[in-house]
Design a protein around this motif. Sequence first.
Motif, mmCIF file in Angstrom:
data_model
loop_
_atom_site.group_PDB
_atom_site.id
_atom_site.type_symbol
_atom_site.label_atom_id
_atom_site.label_comp_id
_atom_site.label_asym_id
_atom_site.label_seq_id
_atom_site.Cartn_x
_atom_site.Cartn_y
_atom_site.Cartn_z
ATOM 1 N N MET A 1 0.843 -1.182 0.000
ATOM 2 C CA MET A 1 0.000 0.000 0.000
ATOM 3 C C MET A 1 0.888 1.244 0.000
ATOM 4 O O MET A 1 1.836 1.305 0.763
ATOM 5 N N ASP A 2 0.559 2.218 -0.821
ATOM 6 C CA ASP A 2 1.340 3.449 -0.814
ATOM 7 C C ASP A 2 0.864 4.369 0.322
ATOM 8 O O ASP A 2 -0.170 4.119 0.942
ATOM 9 N N ALA A 3 1.627 5.406 0.611
ATOM 10 C CA ALA A 3 1.361 6.284 1.757
ATOM 11 C C ALA A 3 -0.003 6.960 1.661
ATOM 12 O O ALA A 3 -0.722 7.057 2.665
ATOM 13 N N ARG A 4 -0.378 7.430 0.479
ATOM 14 C CA ARG A 4 -1.680 8.107 0.339
ATOM 15 C C ARG A 4 -2.831 7.155 0.614
ATOM 16 O O ARG A 4 -3.821 7.535 1.239
ATOM 17 N N THR A 5 -2.702 5.913 0.188
ATOM 18 C CA THR A 5 -3.741 4.909 0.436
ATOM 19 C C THR A 5 -3.831 4.593 1.921
ATOM 20 O O THR A 5 -4.931 4.472 2.471
ATOM 21 N N ILE A 6 -2.688 4.476 2.587
ATOM 22 C CA ILE A 6 -2.663 4.194 4.022
ATOM 23 C C ILE A 6 -3.330 5.335 4.796
ATOM 24 O O ILE A 6 -4.162 5.099 5.675
ATOM 25 N N ILE A 7 -2.985 6.562 4.459
ATOM 26 C CA ILE A 7 -3.572 7.721 5.138
ATOM 27 C C ILE A 7 -5.083 7.738 4.917
ATOM 28 O O ILE A 7 -5.863 7.916 5.864
ATOM 29 N N GLY A 8 -5.521 7.544 3.682
ATOM 30 C CA GLY A 8 -6.952 7.540 3.392
ATOM 31 C C GLY A 8 -7.692 6.449 4.135
ATOM 32 O O GLY A 8 -8.775 6.668 4.681
ATOM 33 N N TRP A 9 -7.096 5.269 4.180
ATOM 34 C CA TRP A 9 -7.674 4.129 4.885
ATOM 35 C C TRP A 9 -7.854 4.479 6.366
ATOM 36 O O TRP A 9 -8.919 4.245 6.940
ATOM 37 N N ASN A 10 -6.803 5.029 6.973
ATOM 38 C CA ASN A 10 -6.856 5.358 8.399
ATOM 39 C C ASN A 10 -7.835 6.493 8.693
ATOM 40 O O ASN A 10 -8.553 6.441 9.694
ATOM 41 N N VAL A 11 -7.862 7.508 7.838
ATOM 42 C CA VAL A 11 -8.804 8.611 8.053
ATOM 43 C C VAL A 11 -10.231 8.075 8.027
ATOM 44 O O VAL A 11 -11.034 8.379 8.910
ATOM 45 N N ARG A 12 -10.543 7.263 7.030
ATOM 46 C CA ARG A 12 -11.906 6.724 6.940
ATOM 47 C C ARG A 12 -12.237 5.842 8.132
ATOM 48 O O ARG A 12 -13.315 5.959 8.723
ATOM 49 N N SER A 13 -11.329 4.942 8.503
ATOM 50 C CA SER A 13 -11.580 4.048 9.640
ATOM 51 C C SER A 13 -11.828 4.834 10.926
ATOM 52 O O SER A 13 -12.779 4.562 11.657
ATOM 53 N N LEU A 14 -10.970 5.803 11.188
ATOM 54 C CA LEU A 14 -11.098 6.590 12.423
ATOM 55 C C LEU A 14 -12.325 7.501 12.384
ATOM 56 O O LEU A 14 -12.994 7.690 13.402
ATOM 57 N N ARG A 15 -12.628 8.048 11.218
ATOM 58 C CA ARG A 15 -13.793 8.916 11.084
ATOM 59 C C ARG A 15 -15.077 8.139 11.346
ATOM 60 O O ARG A 15 -15.945 8.575 12.104
ATOM 61 N N VAL A 16 -15.196 6.958 10.743
ATOM 62 C CA VAL A 16 -16.389 6.133 10.938
ATOM 63 C C VAL A 16 -16.490 5.679 12.394
ATOM 64 O O VAL A 16 -17.569 5.706 12.992
ATOM 65 N N ALA A 17 -15.361 5.291 12.985
ATOM 66 C CA ALA A 17 -15.364 4.874 14.393
ATOM 67 C C ALA A 17 -15.804 6.008 15.311
ATOM 68 O O ALA A 17 -16.442 5.772 16.341
ATOM 69 N N ALA A 18 -15.486 7.242 14.932
ATOM 70 C CA ALA A 18 -15.886 8.402 15.728
ATOM 71 C C ALA A 18 -17.320 8.833 15.428
ATOM 72 O O ALA A 18 -17.858 9.721 16.090
ATOM 73 N N GLY A 19 -17.935 8.223 14.416
ATOM 74 C CA GLY A 19 -19.302 8.562 14.062
ATOM 75 C C GLY A 19 -19.445 9.891 13.349
ATOM 76 O O GLY A 19 -20.482 10.544 13.440
ATOM 77 N N LEU A 20 -18.398 10.290 12.638
ATOM 78 C CA LEU A 20 -18.417 11.562 11.916
ATOM 79 C C LEU A 20 -18.632 11.338 10.431
ATOM 80 O O LEU A 20 -18.048 10.427 9.848
ATOM 81 N N PRO B 1 -2.329 -0.556 7.940
ATOM 82 C CA PRO B 1 -3.295 -1.481 8.545
ATOM 83 C C PRO B 1 -2.814 -2.928 8.438
ATOM 84 O O PRO B 1 -1.982 -3.254 7.591
ATOM 85 N N GLU B 2 -3.361 -3.755 9.309
ATOM 86 C CA GLU B 2 -3.031 -5.182 9.270
ATOM 87 C C GLU B 2 -3.429 -5.760 7.912
ATOM 88 O O GLU B 2 -4.437 -5.354 7.334
ATOM 89 N N PRO B 3 -2.662 -6.715 7.410
ATOM 90 C CA PRO B 3 -2.999 -7.313 6.103
ATOM 91 C C PRO B 3 -4.383 -7.969 6.089
ATOM 92 O O PRO B 3 -5.012 -8.066 5.050
ATOM 93 N N THR B 4 -4.851 -8.407 7.248
ATOM 94 C CA THR B 4 -6.152 -9.077 7.319
ATOM 95 C C THR B 4 -7.301 -8.095 7.543
ATOM 96 O O THR B 4 -8.454 -8.512 7.574
ATOM 97 N N ALA B 5 -6.979 -6.820 7.716
ATOM 98 C CA ALA B 5 -8.032 -5.829 7.974
ATOM 99 C C ALA B 5 -8.908 -5.669 6.737
ATOM 100 O O ALA B 5 -8.409 -5.532 5.624
ATOM 101 N N GLY B 6 -10.196 -5.706 6.964
ATOM 102 C CA GLY B 6 -11.135 -5.499 5.865
ATOM 103 C C GLY B 6 -11.220 -4.026 5.509
ATOM 104 O O GLY B 6 -10.730 -3.158 6.230
ATOM 105 N N ARG B 7 -11.860 -3.747 4.398
ATOM 106 C CA ARG B 7 -12.048 -2.365 3.956
ATOM 107 C C ARG B 7 -12.835 -1.608 5.025
ATOM 108 O O ARG B 7 -13.789 -2.133 5.589
#
Length: 87
Positions: A1-20, A69-75
């Motif tokens: 995964m490239d850096a931009r994909t990792i950042i996007g993945w983490n932003v989305r995961s954390l945003r959804v977890a925060a309910g935003l 993210p972990e290799p087994t982490a889902g989208r």
Amino acid sequence: MDARTIIGWNVRSLRVAAGLSQERLAFAAKLDRAYVGRIERGSENVTITTLEAIALVLAVPVSGLLMEPEPTAGRPPPMRAGRKPKS
């Protein structure tokens, strides 16, 4: 995964977890909502200043947005559609 994909993945995961929604995150971070969407899709090359603003709203350290993210982490799941129920 490239850096931009990792950042996007983490932003989305954390945003959804925060309910935003993308709109609420963008408003709180003083960014455009479409820009947040492009970050989450990995098509934007974000600055450190932007990462700091997003991390502040999500209450995580900037390094939390850079961790692969972990290799087994889902989208990361989407937000549930519709308005939040009134309390």
